[in-house]
Scaffold this motif. Structure first.
Motif, PDB file in Angstrom:
ATOM      1  N   ARG A  23       5.894 116.297  53.977  1.00  0.00           N
ATOM      2  CA  ARG A  23       5.132 116.485  55.540  1.00  0.00           C
ATOM      3  C   ARG A  23       4.140 116.328  56.030  1.00  0.00           C
ATOM      4  O   ARG A  23       4.652 115.733  57.420  1.00  0.00           O
ATOM      5  CB  ARG A  23       5.985 118.338  55.896  1.00  0.00           C
ATOM      6  N   ARG A  24       3.294 116.263  54.982  1.00  0.00           N
ATOM      7  CA  ARG A  24       1.806 115.439  55.851  1.00  0.00           C
ATOM      8  C   ARG A  24       1.159 114.057  55.552  1.00  0.00           C
ATOM      9  O   ARG A  24       2.561 113.316  55.140  1.00  0.00           O
ATOM     10  CB  ARG A  24       1.414 116.018  54.642  1.00  0.00           C
ATOM     11  N   GLY A  25       1.401 113.129  56.684  1.00  0.00           N
ATOM     12  CA  GLY A  25       1.536 112.187  56.924  1.00  0.00           C
ATOM     13  C   GLY A  25       1.714 111.394  57.992  1.00  0.00           C
ATOM     14  O   GLY A  25       2.448 110.368  58.494  1.00  0.00           O
ATOM     15  N   GLY A  26       2.904 112.196  58.695  1.00  0.00           N
ATOM     16  CA  GLY A  26       4.243 112.297  59.747  1.00  0.00           C
ATOM     17  C   GLY A  26       3.657 111.919  60.700  1.00  0.00           C
ATOM     18  O   GLY A  26       2.405 112.215  61.770  1.00  0.00           O
ATOM     19  N   VAL A  27       4.647 111.493  62.007  1.00  0.00           N
ATOM     20  CA  VAL A  27       4.533 111.667  63.246  1.00  0.00           C
ATOM     21  C   VAL A  27       4.914 112.604  64.200  1.00  0.00           C
ATOM     22  O   VAL A  27       5.132 112.465  65.649  1.00  0.00           O
ATOM     23  CB  VAL A  27       4.131 110.372  63.692  1.00  0.00           C
ATOM     24  N   SER A  28       6.127 113.224  63.661  1.00  0.00           N
ATOM     25  CA  SER A  28       7.412 113.886  63.665  1.00  0.00           C
ATOM     26  C   SER A  28       6.306 115.510  64.670  1.00  0.00           C
ATOM     27  O   SER A  28       5.643 115.759  64.264  1.00  0.00           O
ATOM     28  CB  SER A  28       8.360 114.373  63.116  1.00  0.00           C
ATOM     29  N   THR A  29       7.294 115.925  65.530  1.00  0.00           N
ATOM     30  CA  THR A  29       6.354 116.645  66.020  1.00  0.00           C
ATOM     31  C   THR A  29       7.390 118.020  66.609  1.00  0.00           C
ATOM     32  O   THR A  29       8.317 117.584  66.063  1.00  0.00           O
ATOM     33  CB  THR A  29       5.668 116.852  68.083  1.00  0.00           C
ATOM     34  N   GLY A  30       6.340 119.725  66.721  1.00  0.00           N
ATOM     35  CA  GLY A  30       7.705 120.787  66.918  1.00  0.00           C
ATOM     36  C   GLY A  30       8.233 121.019  65.646  1.00  0.00           C
ATOM     37  O   GLY A  30       7.460 120.718  65.026  1.00  0.00           O
ATOM     38  N   ASN A  51       8.403 106.623  60.523  1.00  0.00           N
ATOM     39  CA  ASN A  51       7.719 108.400  59.191  1.00  0.00           C
ATOM     40  C   ASN A  51       8.486 107.582  57.752  1.00  0.00           C
ATOM     41  O   ASN A  51       7.878 107.371  57.365  1.00  0.00           O
ATOM     42  CB  ASN A  51       8.031 109.744  59.722  1.00  0.00           C
ATOM     43  N   ARG A  52       9.779 107.491  58.304  1.00  0.00           N
ATOM     44  CA  ARG A  52      10.359 106.067  56.556  1.00  0.00           C
ATOM     45  C   ARG A  52       9.619 104.797  56.661  1.00  0.00           C
ATOM     46  O   ARG A  52       9.474 104.969  55.939  1.00  0.00           O
ATOM     47  CB  ARG A  52      11.512 106.155  56.987  1.00  0.00           C
ATOM     48  N   ARG A  53       8.793 104.135  57.998  1.00  0.00           N
ATOM     49  CA  ARG A  53       8.309 103.245  57.377  1.00  0.00           C
ATOM     50  C   ARG A  53       6.831 103.405  56.707  1.00  0.00           C
ATOM     51  O   ARG A  53       6.317 102.339  55.555  1.00  0.00           O
ATOM     52  CB  ARG A  53       7.583 102.376  58.681  1.00  0.00           C
TER      53      ARG A  53
END
Length: 256
Positions: A23-30, A51-53
């Motif tokens: 889960r490290r390095g992505g832009v999702s929140t919450g 995130n997939r990109r």
């Protein structure tokens, strides 16, 4: 500063573009904060796409990401020169290909991701092995599909990535009985737990199924999704904590 995408790699797959991401390095929140790649979550589709990109960029830049609509089945599909669109993903839980530039992706959140390769034949595979798919033979089907593309069991190597560990995976008597009905030897993958319950070793079971299929070199990463919330998503952990949503990490393998 943005966190770097974490890519866990297997020694047996060295030289083959691959990675078990967390889960490290992505832009999702919450609740799904981080590198959530699962469209089945309630996350913003734009964040999932980013995130997939990032995941593709971390493993095989410029490759075409191909995934399936996972349904906990034993079914495996072959990716040809013209893969399906994202909105037309086949219902299956494993993919194989011999096409350079394709990056096979499997989503998990406690289930075992399995990546396979025959370097000599130029064939790779990826399987989503939850307990239903694992006992149903999803890894067996993946090996068979790789053989159909020219791979050989004595050359295929495989790795089992981050999944829920035995210490974190409590199951009931009915679950235990289902595995024993399939093969009494499956008792070896269970440890006694509290009254009427057992602890199931999904990682070891998936590795054993690969070995029984004739895959002589299998690596297990030994990473527990449940007990590492800062690194991995976990359906069971989210359920135990009463969280309304959970993310999915992606495991990738491809050919240059």
């Amino acid at each position: 500063m943005a966190e770097t995408v974490e890519v866990n790699r297997a020694g047996l797959l060295e030289g083959v573009p691959h990675g078990f991401l967390g889960r490290r390095g992505g832009v999702s929140t919450g609740d799904v904060a981080g590198l959530n790649t699962g469209p089945g979550s309630g996350d913003d589709p734009a964040r999932i796409a980013e995130n997939r990109r990032r995941a593709v960029q971390a493993v095989l830049p410029g490759a075409r990401l191909v995934t399936v609509y996972q349904v906990h089945s034993p079914d495996c599909v072959t990716v040809g020169p013209q893969p399906w669109a994202d909105d037309a993903r086949p219902h299956a839980d494993a993919l194989v290909t011999d096409r350079p530039g394709m990056l096979l992706g499997i989503l998990t959140a406690d289930c075992a991701p399995v990546l396979l390769a025959d370097r000599e034949a130029g064939v790779v595979g990826a399987a989503h092995a939850g307990w239903k798919g694992a006992i149903g033979g999803v890894t067996d089907r993946t090996v068979e599909a790789m053989e159909a593309l020219g791979a050989s069991r004595d050359r295929i190597v495989a790795a089992v990535g981050p999944c829920i560990a035995r210490r974190s995976y409590e199951v009931d008597e009915a679950f235990y009985g289902r595995f024993l009905a399939e093969d009494e030897g499956n008792a070896a993958f269970f440890a006694a737990g509290r009254a009427g319950h057992y602890q199931f070793d999904l990682e070891a079971y998936a590795a054993a199924r690969l070995a029984a299929a004739g895959i002589g070199r299998v690596e297990v990463l030994g990473l527990d999704t449940y007990s590492a919330p800062e690194r991995f998503y976990s359906f069971r952990r989210a359920t135990h904590k009463g969280e309304p949503d959970y993310g999915r990490q992606i495991s990738l393998i491809g050919l240059t």
